[in-house]
Structure formats: C-alpha cells, structure tokens
Scaffold this motif. Structure first.
Motif, PDB file in Angstrom:
ATOM      1  N   UNK A 137       0.848  -1.195   0.000  1.00 43.61           N
ATOM      2  CA  UNK A 137       0.000   0.000   0.000  1.00 43.61           C
ATOM      3  C   UNK A 137       0.881   1.241   0.000  1.00 43.61           C
ATOM      4  N   UNK A 138       0.333   2.327  -0.597  1.00 42.72           N
ATOM      5  CA  UNK A 138       1.142   3.520  -0.889  1.00 42.72           C
ATOM      6  C   UNK A 138       1.697   4.206   0.352  1.00 42.72           C
ATOM      7  N   UNK A 139       1.021   4.064   1.488  1.00 43.73           N
ATOM      8  CA  UNK A 139       1.447   4.823   2.671  1.00 43.73           C
ATOM      9  C   UNK A 139       2.308   3.989   3.631  1.00 43.73           C
ATOM     10  N   UNK A 140       2.781   2.837   3.171  1.00 41.66           N
ATOM     11  CA  UNK A 140       3.552   1.958   4.076  1.00 41.66           C
ATOM     12  C   UNK A 140       4.745   2.669   4.727  1.00 41.66           C
ATOM     13  N   UNK A 141       5.366   3.585   3.979  1.00 43.10           N
ATOM     14  CA  UNK A 141       6.621   4.176   4.481  1.00 43.10           C
ATOM     15  C   UNK A 141       6.422   5.528   5.183  1.00 43.10           C
ATOM     16  N   UNK A 142       5.196   6.005   5.244  1.00 45.25           N
ATOM     17  CA  UNK A 142       4.947   7.333   5.816  1.00 45.25           C
ATOM     18  C   UNK A 142       5.324   7.349   7.297  1.00 45.25           C
ATOM     19  N   UNK A 143       6.186   8.307   7.626  1.00 44.49           N
ATOM     20  CA  UNK A 143       6.669   8.504   9.003  1.00 44.49           C
ATOM     21  C   UNK A 143       7.468   7.311   9.533  1.00 44.49           C
ATOM     22  N   UNK A 144       7.966   6.478   8.625  1.00 41.51           N
ATOM     23  CA  UNK A 144       8.860   5.379   9.008  1.00 41.51           C
ATOM     24  C   UNK A 144      10.281   5.779   8.626  1.00 41.51           C
ATOM     25  N   UNK A 145      11.261   5.084   9.193  1.00 42.21           N
ATOM     26  CA  UNK A 145      12.648   5.389   8.847  1.00 42.21           C
ATOM     27  C   UNK A 145      13.089   4.569   7.649  1.00 42.21           C
ATOM     28  N   UNK A 146      13.869   5.198   6.771  1.00 43.41           N
ATOM     29  CA  UNK A 146      14.581   4.432   5.749  1.00 43.41           C
ATOM     30  C   UNK A 146      16.065   4.673   6.013  1.00 43.41           C
ATOM     31  N   UNK A 147      16.782   3.594   6.255  1.00 45.31           N
ATOM     32  CA  UNK A 147      18.208   3.712   6.594  1.00 45.31           C
ATOM     33  C   UNK A 147      19.023   3.503   5.325  1.00 45.31           C
ATOM     34  N   UNK A 148      19.825   4.512   4.988  1.00 48.86           N
ATOM     35  CA  UNK A 148      20.656   4.429   3.780  1.00 48.86           C
ATOM     36  C   UNK A 148      22.086   4.122   4.218  1.00 48.86           C
ATOM     37  N   UNK A 149      22.696   3.121   3.569  1.00 51.91           N
ATOM     38  CA  UNK A 149      24.032   2.677   3.998  1.00 51.91           C
ATOM     39  C   UNK A 149      25.005   2.760   2.811  1.00 51.91           C
ATOM     40  N   UNK A 150      25.407   3.983   2.457  1.00 61.01           N
ATOM     41  CA  UNK A 150      26.280   4.131   1.281  1.00 61.01           C
ATOM     42  C   UNK A 150      27.656   3.516   1.543  1.00 61.01           C
TER      43      UNK A 150
END
Ligand code: NAP
Length: 312
Positions: free
Chosen positions: A145-158
């Motif tokens: 669903x489109x709102x799954x990531x709203x106000x959740x963290x996405x951790x980027x590991x460059x």
C-alpha cells in the motif's frame, strides 16, 4: 493524496525500476505512482504469476519478462527481492545497466549487499543500499500500500566513496514517499537491526514453535487463550519464511552476538524468579514500560495494537 506522501512537480527520474513487486516493491510502486516520482515505472519478477498480477494491478507502466530487459535505460533500479537473491539479480542486470544508473535495494541486512553485490557492478554504476524499517507480516503484490513508508525510517548505507549525487537521489526518493531518512554504515545497521528486529523475530518464531510442540497443551487451548501475550508473537512469527531465513543466514555475526547477550539476560531473569527476587523483576518491567512510552512519543507506535500495520 494520502497524508505524508509528497506530490512532485517534476519527476525525480525518468525510469524507475522495481525488481520484485512484493509487499515492499509494490508499496514503492504505488507510492511512486501517487507522488509522480518517475516518468515511467517498470517492474518485473522471477515468477510469471507475480508479473501477471503486477499487470492486473497496473503497478507499473511496463512489466517485461526479465530483469535484464527491465533495467535497460533505467535511472534507478531498486531490488526488492529476498536478501539471499540480491547478488544473483545484480549478476543478471550488471551488463544491462546504463552508465550513471543507481542500483539500490531494500534488504533487511546491508553488509552482505555491499560485500556480495558491490563487486559485481560496473564502476560506472552507483550502488546505494537502503532499508526501509517498515513492513507487515504479509507478502506479495496484493499486500502493498502507498502509505507503508509514511513517518517510518529508511536507513541508507552508502559504501565508502559512494557518489554524493546518487546518495541524495535515493534520499529524495524515500522522502517523497513519506519516509524519514537516516544514514549509517552497513556494519552498524546490521548490529542495530539484529537487536531491534532480527532477534525479536527469532524469539517469536521460537516461542510459537515451543507452544506448538508442548504435548500437554492442546492446539485449541493455544488458540483459545492466545490473548495472554502469545497472539502478538504469532503475528510476528507468521512473517515470510524465505525473507527471514535469508535475514538470519546473512546477518550471522550480529545476530549471534545479540543472542549471546539475550541468553545471559534471560538466565538472570530465571535466577530472579527461582530466588523470588521480586525487586529485580519489578525494576526491569518498569524500565521496559518506559521504553514503549518513548516509542509512542516518537510517533513510531500508538496505543492501538495494529498501528501502521493495516492497509491504508
Ligand atoms: P515479498 O512480498 O515476498 O516480495 C519479494 C518478491 O521478490 C516476490 O515477488 C518474489 O517472487 C520476488 N523474487 C524472489 N527472488 C527473485 C529473483 N531472483 N528475481 C526477481 N524476483 C524475485 O517480500 P517483501 O516482504 O517485499 O521483502 C522484499 C525485501 O524487502 C527483502 O529483502 C526483505 O528483507 C526486505 N524488507 C522486508 C520487510 C517486511 O516487513 N516484509 C521490511 C523491510 C525490508 P516469488 O514470490 O516468486 O518468490
């Protein structure tokens, strides 16, 4: 538009490709469609049934049969397949990527992506791994669903020396679809997630397995009296077996380290119960209650039991 999604005036990229339109992949596609993230959305899957379903659900503008075809001309490719399949998909697509393309993923373990997938990519392609700390116990294209990531963290590991512009694009992608972005090393990510996600899942799998094996307690009693705490474990323990097998096989060191610590602490709790040390139990239970309050205050949970886990 759903709250938390940010509609773009101009697309971030021309072609966005999602390989593996399951729970996470199809949620990215739905959110990308809602926000105008890319001019053209492309998806594919190893399984013809999943590709067919992606077409029926109109998850993307193009659904080619192979990953190699899908990534031709792509600006960003996001691998949304189980962690154990990431390196083989990278091997399939490596020769078909255009120079300057960005390859990212959403795997729940990050060290193995950098180690195994990184060396397979041409130097002209940028690898920027990420992990959205959001999900449910469901899988497949219908569960997203489109709102799954709203106000959740996405951790980027460059990885070290990663291209700053490519990192900024991946950060902008997650922010557009509602996530908050945090940066850390893959190694640190794997230790943090071992204790906040991987070990808790292992405990849930274990307790549900133990209850199922206890001969003097019937299956119907387990179900009938599940409200006593067990029910919440069964939700976690119904998570996708392939995904979680791959998580444990690819984050061995951190999980075993945290499990060692867990075993020591549970032995101390057993000792407190044996010696009727009520103060020790009370002190721990008071501390843990405060942790939940903090999580609620930070907006990562509400007092309702199914916060963020229902289709929005
Ligand atoms: P999912 O719903 O099962 O979707 C994964 C999709 O990838 C499936 O359609 C699967 O097809 C496909 N796939 C598997 N191997 C493939 C290959 N070699 N080439 C192309 N497609 C392939 O799983 P998910 O929950 O979205 O998880 C996807 C990734 O997100 C995993 O790496 C997981 O660690 C990560 N993640 C999950 C969560 C969560 O809560 N679920 C949260 C954050 C991150 P088949 O069905 O045919 O196998």
């Amino acid at each position: 538009m759903a709250e938390g999604l940010k509609r773009r005036e101009t697309p971030l990229v021309d072609r966005l490709v999602v390989i593996g339109p399951g729970l996470i992949g199809s949620s990215i596609l739905r959110a990308a469609r809602a926000t105008g993230l890319a001019h053209t959305l492309v998806t594919t899957d190893a399984h013809s049934g999943v590709r067919e379903r992606a077409r029926e659900l109109s998850l993307a503008d193009e659904v080619p049969d192979t990953s190699a075809e899908a990534v031709a001309g792509a600006d960003i490719v996001i691998l949304c397949v189980p962690v154990g399949a990431i390196a083989s998909v990278v091997a399939e697509i490596a020769d078909h990527l255009k120079p300057g393309a960005i390859v990212s993923d959403v795997g729940s373990v990050k060290g193995c992506v950098v180690e195994k997938a990184g060396p397979l990519l041409p130097k002209s392609v940028h690898l920027v791994p990420a992990h959205p700390v959001a999900g449910t116990e469901y899988s497949g294209p219908d569960s997203g669903f489109a709102t799954l990531f709203v106000n959740r963290w996405s951790i980027i590991t460059p990885p070290e020396g990663a291209d700053a512009e490519a990192i900024a694009k991946i950060a902008a992608l997650w922010e557009t679809i509602g996530a908050n972005v945090e940066f850390m090393s893959a190694h640190h990510h794997d230790r943090v997630l071992a204790i906040t996600s991987h070990v808790p899942h292992l405990i849930a799998y274990n307790i549900v397995g133990t209850a199922a094996d206890l001969e003097e307690i019937t299956q119907s009693e387990v179900i009938k009296f599940s409200a006593g705490g067990f029910r919440d474990f069964t939700r976690i323990a119904s998570s996708d077996p392939t995904m979680w097998r791959d998580v444990f096989l690819n984050n061995k060191d951190a999980v075993l380290e945290m499990l060692g610590r867990f075993n020591e602490d549970i032995a101390a709790l057993a000792r407190a119960i044996r010696w009727s040390d009520g103060d020790a139990l009370f002190e721990l239970f008071t501390r843990t209650r405060a942790i939940r309050r903090n999580i609620i205050e930070l907006g990562q949970e509400t007092a309702e039991p199914d916060f963020g886990r229902k289709k929005g």
